[in-house]
Design a protein around this motif. Structure first.
Motif, PDB file in Angstrom:
ATOM      1  N   LYS A  88      35.939 -38.051  45.457  1.00  0.00           N
ATOM      2  CA  LYS A  88      36.073 -37.678  46.870  1.00  0.00           C
ATOM      3  C   LYS A  88      37.524 -37.395  47.214  1.00  0.00           C
ATOM      4  CE  LYS A  88      32.021 -39.933  48.845  1.00  0.00           C
ATOM      5  NZ  LYS A  88      31.515 -41.039  49.708  1.00  0.00           N
ATOM      6  N   GLY A  89      37.743 -36.302  47.902  1.00  0.00           N
ATOM      7  CA  GLY A  89      39.090 -35.899  48.270  1.00  0.00           C
ATOM      8  C   GLY A  89      39.816 -35.115  47.198  1.00  0.00           C
ATOM      9  N   ARG A  90      39.252 -35.052  45.992  1.00  0.00           N
ATOM     10  CA  ARG A  90      39.888 -34.304  44.907  1.00  0.00           C
ATOM     11  C   ARG A  90      39.046 -33.111  44.468  1.00  0.00           C
ATOM     12  NH1 ARG A  90      40.543 -36.507  40.061  1.00  0.00           N
ATOM     13  NH2 ARG A  90      38.746 -37.920  40.205  1.00  0.00           N
ATOM     14  N   PHE A  91      37.734 -33.256  44.519  1.00  0.00           N
ATOM     15  CA  PHE A  91      36.822 -32.199  44.075  1.00  0.00           C
ATOM     16  C   PHE A  91      36.155 -31.565  45.289  1.00  0.00           C
ATOM     17  CE2 PHE A  91      35.626 -33.905  39.560  1.00  0.00           C
ATOM     18  CZ  PHE A  91      36.970 -34.044  39.259  1.00  0.00           C
ATOM     19  N   THR A  92      35.903 -30.270  45.184  1.00  0.00           N
ATOM     20  CA  THR A  92      35.189 -29.548  46.229  1.00  0.00           C
ATOM     21  C   THR A  92      34.134 -28.660  45.595  1.00  0.00           C
ATOM     22  OG1 THR A  92      37.167 -29.509  47.645  1.00  0.00           O
ATOM     23  CG2 THR A  92      35.381 -27.996  48.195  1.00  0.00           C
ATOM     24  N   ILE A  93      32.891 -28.833  46.039  1.00  0.00           N
ATOM     25  CA  ILE A  93      31.802 -27.998  45.549  1.00  0.00           C
ATOM     26  C   ILE A  93      31.509 -26.936  46.601  1.00  0.00           C
ATOM     27  CG2 ILE A  93      29.995 -29.519  46.477  1.00  0.00           C
ATOM     28  CD1 ILE A  93      28.336 -28.846  43.953  1.00  0.00           C
ATOM     29  N   SER A  94      31.213 -25.733  46.141  1.00  0.00           N
ATOM     30  CA  SER A  94      30.887 -24.641  47.057  1.00  0.00           C
ATOM     31  C   SER A  94      29.889 -23.719  46.372  1.00  0.00           C
ATOM     32  CB  SER A  94      32.152 -23.864  47.444  1.00  0.00           C
ATOM     33  OG  SER A  94      32.765 -23.289  46.308  1.00  0.00           O
ATOM     34  N   ARG A  95      29.214 -22.925  47.172  1.00  0.00           N
ATOM     35  CA  ARG A  95      28.235 -22.005  46.600  1.00  0.00           C
ATOM     36  C   ARG A  95      28.362 -20.638  47.263  1.00  0.00           C
ATOM     37  NH1 ARG A  95      22.637 -24.609  47.138  1.00  0.00           N
ATOM     38  NH2 ARG A  95      21.888 -22.589  46.315  1.00  0.00           N
ATOM     39  N   ASP A  96      28.019 -19.614  46.484  1.00  0.00           N
ATOM     40  CA  ASP A  96      27.979 -18.240  46.977  1.00  0.00           C
ATOM     41  C   ASP A  96      26.592 -17.709  46.638  1.00  0.00           C
ATOM     42  OD1 ASP A  96      28.165 -15.517  47.453  1.00  0.00           O
ATOM     43  OD2 ASP A  96      30.211 -15.357  46.699  1.00  0.00           O
ATOM     44  N   ASN A  97      25.702 -17.731  47.593  1.00  0.00           N
ATOM     45  CA  ASN A  97      24.321 -17.324  47.328  1.00  0.00           C
ATOM     46  C   ASN A  97      24.216 -15.838  46.986  1.00  0.00           C
ATOM     47  OD1 ASN A  97      23.347 -19.922  47.749  1.00  0.00           O
ATOM     48  ND2 ASN A  97      22.961 -19.558  49.925  1.00  0.00           N
ATOM     49  N   GLY A 116      17.497 -15.728  37.299  1.00  0.00           N
ATOM     50  CA  GLY A 116      16.070 -15.940  37.064  1.00  0.00           C
ATOM     51  C   GLY A 116      15.422 -16.902  38.028  1.00  0.00           C
ATOM     52  N   ILE A 117      16.181 -17.341  39.038  1.00  0.00           N
ATOM     53  CA  ILE A 117      15.631 -18.236  40.060  1.00  0.00           C
ATOM     54  C   ILE A 117      15.994 -17.693  41.436  1.00  0.00           C
ATOM     55  CG2 ILE A 117      15.739 -20.295  38.617  1.00  0.00           C
ATOM     56  CD1 ILE A 117      18.294 -21.115  40.137  1.00  0.00           C
ATOM     57  N   THR A 118      15.262 -18.198  42.433  1.00  0.00           N
ATOM     58  CA  THR A 118      15.627 -17.885  43.822  1.00  0.00           C
ATOM     59  C   THR A 118      16.732 -18.853  44.202  1.00  0.00           C
ATOM     60  OG1 THR A 118      13.348 -17.219  44.227  1.00  0.00           O
ATOM     61  CG2 THR A 118      14.763 -17.582  46.157  1.00  0.00           C
ATOM     62  N   PHE A 119      17.934 -18.437  43.896  1.00  0.00           N
ATOM     63  CA  PHE A 119      19.080 -19.351  43.911  1.00  0.00           C
ATOM     64  C   PHE A 119      19.232 -20.062  45.243  1.00  0.00           C
ATOM     65  CE2 PHE A 119      23.090 -20.816  42.266  1.00  0.00           C
ATOM     66  CZ  PHE A 119      23.934 -20.891  43.360  1.00  0.00           C
ATOM     67  N   ASN A 120      19.038 -19.377  46.335  1.00  0.00           N
ATOM     68  CA  ASN A 120      19.399 -19.965  47.625  1.00  0.00           C
ATOM     69  C   ASN A 120      18.487 -21.093  48.070  1.00  0.00           C
ATOM     70  OD1 ASN A 120      17.180 -18.472  48.356  1.00  0.00           O
ATOM     71  ND2 ASN A 120      18.252 -17.131  49.766  1.00  0.00           N
ATOM     72  N   ILE A 121      17.387 -21.358  47.367  1.00  0.00           N
ATOM     73  CA  ILE A 121      16.538 -22.473  47.751  1.00  0.00           C
ATOM     74  C   ILE A 121      16.789 -23.710  46.891  1.00  0.00           C
ATOM     75  CG2 ILE A 121      14.736 -20.901  48.557  1.00  0.00           C
ATOM     76  CD1 ILE A 121      13.054 -21.762  46.136  1.00  0.00           C
ATOM     77  N   TYR A 122      17.656 -23.566  45.913  1.00  0.00           N
ATOM     78  CA  TYR A 122      17.921 -24.664  44.982  1.00  0.00           C
ATOM     79  C   TYR A 122      19.094 -25.515  45.440  1.00  0.00           C
ATOM     80  CZ  TYR A 122      14.673 -23.238  41.362  1.00  0.00           C
ATOM     81  OH  TYR A 122      13.532 -22.956  40.649  1.00  0.00           O
ATOM     82  N   THR A 123      18.963 -26.823  45.257  1.00  0.00           N
ATOM     83  CA  THR A 123      20.122 -27.701  45.295  1.00  0.00           C
ATOM     84  C   THR A 123      20.859 -27.535  43.968  1.00  0.00           C
ATOM     85  OG1 THR A 123      19.158 -29.333  46.781  1.00  0.00           O
ATOM     86  CG2 THR A 123      20.889 -30.100  45.316  1.00  0.00           C
ATOM     87  N   MET A 124      22.164 -27.360  44.066  1.00  0.00           N
ATOM     88  CA  MET A 124      22.988 -27.176  42.879  1.00  0.00           C
ATOM     89  C   MET A 124      23.840 -28.423  42.666  1.00  0.00           C
ATOM     90  SD  MET A 124      21.972 -24.327  41.779  1.00  0.00           S
ATOM     91  CE  MET A 124      23.128 -24.182  40.425  1.00  0.00           C
ATOM     92  N   ASN A 125      23.778 -28.904  41.457  1.00  0.00           N
ATOM     93  CA  ASN A 125      24.441 -30.158  41.105  1.00  0.00           C
ATOM     94  C   ASN A 125      25.438 -29.944  39.980  1.00  0.00           C
ATOM     95  OD1 ASN A 125      22.495 -31.933  42.679  1.00  0.00           O
ATOM     96  ND2 ASN A 125      21.088 -30.972  41.225  1.00  0.00           N
ATOM     97  N   TRP A 126      26.509 -30.704  40.023  1.00  0.00           N
ATOM     98  CA  TRP A 126      27.420 -30.831  38.886  1.00  0.00           C
ATOM     99  C   TRP A 126      27.328 -32.264  38.371  1.00  0.00           C
ATOM    100  CZ3 TRP A 126      29.757 -27.155  36.164  1.00  0.00           C
ATOM    101  CH2 TRP A 126      29.986 -25.902  36.750  1.00  0.00           C
ATOM    102  N   TYR A 127      27.016 -32.388  37.091  1.00  0.00           N
ATOM    103  CA  TYR A 127      27.006 -33.667  36.392  1.00  0.00           C
ATOM    104  C   TYR A 127      28.149 -33.667  35.388  1.00  0.00           C
ATOM    105  CZ  TYR A 127      22.219 -34.740  37.960  1.00  0.00           C
ATOM    106  OH  TYR A 127      21.095 -35.034  38.700  1.00  0.00           O
ATOM    107  N   ARG A 128      28.466 -34.847  34.908  1.00  0.00           N
ATOM    108  CA  ARG A 128      29.399 -34.956  33.796  1.00  0.00           C
ATOM    109  C   ARG A 128      28.994 -36.109  32.885  1.00  0.00           C
ATOM    110  NH1 ARG A 128      34.944 -37.005  36.885  1.00  0.00           N
ATOM    111  NH2 ARG A 128      34.235 -39.134  37.383  1.00  0.00           N
ATOM    112  N   GLN A 129      29.407 -35.967  31.652  1.00  0.00           N
ATOM    113  CA  GLN A 129      29.148 -37.007  30.662  1.00  0.00           C
ATOM    114  C   GLN A 129      30.405 -37.204  29.833  1.00  0.00           C
ATOM    115  OE1 GLN A 129      25.667 -36.388  28.245  1.00  0.00           O
ATOM    116  NE2 GLN A 129      25.588 -38.544  27.669  1.00  0.00           N
TER     117      GLN A 129
END
Length: 119
Positions: free
Chosen positions: A64-73, A26-39
């Motif tokens: 850092k060095g343990r997590f890797t974020i990636s995206r597939d538009n 429902g969004i134009t995905f490729n223009i968005y910054t994608m974030n992962w948060y945690r609580q």
């Protein structure tokens, strides 16, 4: 209608790995910054990692060095590969899609997925 849906959480032993996925529709995905948060229990929600529309990434120091974020538009998907997990990574992880334009901010959240690291 915008939907942000996370998957991939679960229980894992210390030192293990998990891969979280998030699909946004429902969004134009490729223009968005994608974030992962945690609580974490009793804690505040914190930004863990983000990836910009241009593919730039950033992480908080503890991951850092343990997590890797990636995206597939092409698939409207963002992933978070988490390795060498510790009990301190236990939290509900949330996916967030964010975009700021002259007309306003666009901010969408998923429902969260639980990650529990325990022996």
């Amino acid at each position: 209608q915008v939907q942000v849906v996370e998957s991939g959480g679960g229980n894992v032993q210390p030192g293990g790995s998990l891969r979280l996925s998030c699909t946004a529709s429902g969004i134009t995905f490729n223009i968005y910054t994608m974030n992962w948060y945690r609580q974490a229990p009793g804690g505040q929600r914190e930004l863990v990692a983000f990836i910009t529309s241009g593919g730039n990434t950033n992480y908080i120091d503890p991951v850092k060095g343990r997590f890797t974020i990636s995206r597939d538009n092409a698939k409207n998907t963002v992933n978070l590969q988490m390795n060498s997990l510790t009990p301190e990574d236990t939290a509900v992880y949330y996916c967030n899609a964010y975009n700021r334009r002259p007309v306003g901010e666009y901010d969408y959240w998923g429902q969260g997925t639980q990650v529990t690291v325990s022996s």
